[in-house]
Design an enzyme around this catalytic site. Structure first.
Site, PDB file in Angstrom:
ATOM      1  N   HIS A 167      -3.343  30.802  12.021  1.00 21.95           N
ATOM      2  CA  HIS A 167      -3.854  31.149  13.352  1.00 21.95           C
ATOM      3  C   HIS A 167      -5.340  30.796  13.536  1.00 21.95           C
ATOM      4  O   HIS A 167      -6.004  30.295  12.639  1.00 21.95           O
ATOM      5  CB  HIS A 167      -3.663  32.639  13.654  1.00 21.95           C
ATOM      6  N   HIS A 168      -5.847  31.058  14.713  1.00 20.23           N
ATOM      7  CA  HIS A 168      -7.283  31.010  15.039  1.00 20.23           C
ATOM      8  C   HIS A 168      -7.928  29.646  14.783  1.00 20.23           C
ATOM      9  O   HIS A 168      -9.099  29.557  14.419  1.00 20.23           O
ATOM     10  CB  HIS A 168      -8.041  32.094  14.268  1.00 20.23           C
ATOM     11  N   GLN A 169      -7.177  28.568  14.993  1.00 24.34           N
ATOM     12  CA  GLN A 169      -7.756  27.249  14.786  1.00 24.34           C
ATOM     13  C   GLN A 169      -8.795  26.942  15.874  1.00 24.34           C
ATOM     14  O   GLN A 169      -8.643  27.328  17.030  1.00 24.34           O
ATOM     15  CB  GLN A 169      -6.662  26.171  14.815  1.00 24.34           C
ATOM     16  N   THR A 213      -9.939  34.975  17.234  1.00 20.53           N
ATOM     17  CA  THR A 213     -10.403  34.195  18.387  1.00 20.53           C
ATOM     18  C   THR A 213      -9.863  34.674  19.737  1.00 20.53           C
ATOM     19  O   THR A 213     -10.073  33.993  20.747  1.00 20.53           O
ATOM     20  CB  THR A 213     -10.031  32.714  18.186  1.00 20.53           C
TER      21      THR A 213
END
Length: 237
Positions: A167-169, A213
């Site tokens: 996640h949170h790229q 994010t």
């Protein structure tokens, strides 16, 4: 059933490998998960993380009928550097993602992860964990059996076998000045070299954050909303 993805708690730590001068700047997040990759009997998680049948059958399957917890370290500021490659001119064709994990020349990402694993082992010894007789699953990971279990070399091997992005790229449409050859958008989210196109999501964040994010993503959307409202109002003046 009410937990978020099985995550019961999380914390941030700063390992001994950190080169940051700010003593309060963490480099690892640890997720405390109720269960493990075997909790769904091998139906979904093993595929989502692309574990081979051999790794799942030998390492996780023996835990399917046992109570378990996972303390999962996440690297917040990787030094390794990947890239995206377009496969054609068609927007319908999927691009290729080259993560290039653990390729930093100083091997600092591996060293930071191993330091985090040692911290996880220390947490496992806390009275709150020992209350449930918590202990490390000491079955060697397939592909790493030739190394001394629990040695730094063993953990490096294990990390290279089963690590994944979670996640949170960020950063694929990096915000930056026009002199930066990697920058995609300017400070008004306008795409360089393309008229009437803006990007408003976490891809414009230039560096990995020490945070999830969701809130930054909302903030970026709100910022674009303000920019568009200002542009519209100025057009009527």
């Amino acid at each position: 059933m009410s937990s978020l993805g099985g995550v019961e708690a999380f914390t941030y730590i700063k390992t001994k490998e950190s080169k940051e001068t700010n003593k309060k700047y963490p480099d690892i997040e640890i997720l405390f998960v109720g269960g493990g990759m075997q909790t769904d009997q091998g139906l979904i998680y093993r595929k989502a993380f692309a574990f081979t049948d051999e790794i799942y059958e030998k390492f996780w399957k023996p835990l399917e009928d046992k109570n378990s917890a996972t303390l999962c370290p996440l690297l917040m500021h990787p030094k390794s550097y990947g890239y995206i490659e377009l496969t054609s001119k068609s927007p319908l064709d999927a691009p290729k993602f080259h993560g290039r994990y653990f390729t930093d020349p100083e091997n600092s990402d591996i060293k930071t992860f191993i330091a985090a694993i040692r911290e996880v082992q220390r947490i496992m010894e806390f009275p709150s964990m020992q209350r449930y007789d918590a202990k490390l699953h000491n079955v060697p990971l397939p592909g790493c059996e030739h190394l001394e279990f629990d040695s730094d070399d063993y953990w490096e091997c294990a990390l290279r076998h089963v690590s994944a992005t979670l996640h949170h790229q960020v950063g694929t449409c990096k915000m930056g000045p026009d002199q930066d050859p990697e920058a995609v958008v300017d400070n008004e989210l306008k795409v360089y070299g393309v008229k009437n196109l803006r990007v408003a999501d976490c891809s414009v964040i230039p560096l990995p954050l020490t945070a999830h994010t969701n809130a930054p993503g909302i903030m970026i959307g709100e910022k674009l909303s303000d920019l568009l409202k200002e542009k519209w109002l100025n057009s009527w003046k």
